[in-house]
Write a protein that holds these residues in place. Structure first.
Motif, PDB file in Angstrom:
ATOM      1  N   PHE A 114       0.821  -1.207   0.000  1.00 35.21           N
ATOM      2  CA  PHE A 114       0.000   0.000   0.000  1.00 35.21           C
ATOM      3  C   PHE A 114       0.856   1.257   0.000  1.00 35.21           C
ATOM      4  N   VAL A 115       0.236   2.332  -0.445  1.00 29.47           N
ATOM      5  CA  VAL A 115       0.760   3.695  -0.318  1.00 29.47           C
ATOM      6  C   VAL A 115      -0.330   4.516   0.357  1.00 29.47           C
ATOM      7  N   ALA A 116       0.005   5.231   1.426  1.00 28.73           N
ATOM      8  CA  ALA A 116      -0.986   5.986   2.197  1.00 28.73           C
ATOM      9  C   ALA A 116      -0.529   7.426   2.384  1.00 28.73           C
ATOM     10  N   LEU A 117      -1.465   8.358   2.201  1.00 30.47           N
ATOM     11  CA  LEU A 117      -1.222   9.784   2.408  1.00 30.47           C
ATOM     12  C   LEU A 117      -2.264  10.304   3.395  1.00 30.47           C
ATOM     13  N   GLU A 133       3.207  10.491   4.833  1.00 31.01           N
ATOM     14  CA  GLU A 133       3.193   9.586   3.694  1.00 31.01           C
ATOM     15  C   GLU A 133       3.836   8.277   4.156  1.00 31.01           C
ATOM     16  N   ALA A 134       3.281   7.146   3.722  1.00 34.52           N
ATOM     17  CA  ALA A 134       3.820   5.857   4.142  1.00 34.52           C
ATOM     18  C   ALA A 134       3.605   4.813   3.065  1.00 34.52           C
ATOM     19  N   VAL A 135       4.504   3.853   3.006  1.00 35.68           N
ATOM     20  CA  VAL A 135       4.365   2.674   2.156  1.00 35.68           C
ATOM     21  C   VAL A 135       4.565   1.454   3.045  1.00 35.68           C
ATOM     22  N   ALA A 157       7.258   9.162   6.184  1.00 39.27           N
ATOM     23  CA  ALA A 157       7.738  10.441   6.703  1.00 39.27           C
ATOM     24  C   ALA A 157       6.553  11.286   7.131  1.00 39.27           C
ATOM     25  N   ARG A 158       6.822  12.238   8.027  1.00 36.35           N
ATOM     26  CA  ARG A 158       5.799  13.171   8.477  1.00 36.35           C
ATOM     27  C   ARG A 158       6.357  14.583   8.477  1.00 36.35           C
ATOM     28  N   GLN A 167       9.010  24.323  11.507  1.00 36.28           N
ATOM     29  CA  GLN A 167       8.654  23.157  10.722  1.00 36.28           C
ATOM     30  C   GLN A 167       9.574  21.990  11.031  1.00 36.28           C
ATOM     31  N   THR A 168       9.048  20.781  10.964  1.00 36.87           N
ATOM     32  CA  THR A 168       9.841  19.577  11.174  1.00 36.87           C
ATOM     33  C   THR A 168       9.503  18.570  10.092  1.00 36.87           C
ATOM     34  N   ASN A 169      10.460  17.701   9.798  1.00 39.13           N
ATOM     35  CA  ASN A 169      10.301  16.632   8.820  1.00 39.13           C
ATOM     36  C   ASN A 169      11.027  15.417   9.361  1.00 39.13           C
TER      37      ASN A 169
END
Length: 250
Positions: A114-117, A133-135, A157-158, A167-169
């Motif tokens: 899956f790919v999720a947003l 976003e995640a896979v 990642a978030r 901002q953070t990543n």
């Protein structure tokens, strides 16, 4: 409050295989042929709930959302949007908008990737926005006329920005579960759980019970818990929403 939802999910996971042992596990080996959805299929649900009081206290709360699912070949696409707004004595006390999308590709009868947003804009949690976003890999643990259970694990990642502009990543791990129990021809129980773990842990648990009123219209009672262990100062780490909504199915 968050911990109170875990026994519910644990009970579902523990008891449903026993209750459905014959119908769920009969003929469900991975040796089954991989089914392809030849004709595209669409389904959708639209739900809306509203509470309005006047007199000694004037309050207004509105929440709603929509879910669309599309399946074709070995793909399943799902999109969701939701909104919540509350006012008391003319002052907005809650306002939140959420959008999510997920695509699954089935490569075995019970296994998929899956790919999720996901995007969330909550005006009262100390953040301007939060996106992820995640896979990953998912498996349909239970699959019968009465019981369904999907379990997923992934990474991604978030991105987030707090109200002061910082901002953070960060990278994250993702765990998710989706349990559905068809109690009768007109009633069903559902429990979903999402966990995203980076420097802190974000958890969303939704417990639902719905009953069909007429052919396409249902009443749904739901209890949602959102918890974030890493929140800005002077912000509570847990939000809950209990609602009764009308749901229209297409």
């Amino acid at each position: 409050m968050f911990r109170s939802s875990l026994p519910t999910l644990a009970l579902c996971l523990a008891t449903s295989p026993v209750a459905a042992q014959d119908e769920v596990f009969q003929g469900t080996r991975d040796a089954e042929p991989l089914e392809r959805v030849e004709e595209p299929s669409w389904s959708a649900e639209i739900e809306l709930g509203m509470v309005d009081t006047s007199g000694n206290t004037n309050t207004n709360t509105t929440n709603g959302g929509a879910t669309v699912v599309h399946e074709r070949d070995y793909w399943r696409h799902r999109g969701e949007i939701s909104a919540l707004r509350a006012r008391e004595e003319g002052v907005t006390t809650a306002e939140r908008y959420t959008a999510a999308a997920k695509s699954d590709y089935k490569f075995r009868p019970r296994d998929y990737v899956f790919v999720a947003l996901r995007y969330e804009d909550d005006r009262f949690n100390g953040y301007d926005y939060r996106a992820s976003e995640a896979v990953g890999y998912g498996r349909k643990v239970l699959d019968s006329d009465r019981f369904e259970l999907d379990a997923e694990i992934g990474a991604g990642a978030r991105q987030e920005r707090v109200e002061d502009g910082e901002q953070t990543n960060e990278s994250l791990g993702r765990l998710a579960g989706d349990f559905r129990w068809q109690l009768s021809e007109t009633a069903k129980f559902s429990q979903t759980l999402l966990m995203e773990v980076d420097g802190g842990t974000y958890t969303r648990s939704v417990t639902g019970l719905s009953a069909r009123v007429v052919e396409s219209l249902s009443m749904k009672l739901s209890h949602e818990i959102r918890r974030n262990t890493d929140v800005p100062a002077d912000t509570k780490d847990t939000d809950t929403v209990t609602s009764i909504n009308l749901v229209y199915s297409l």
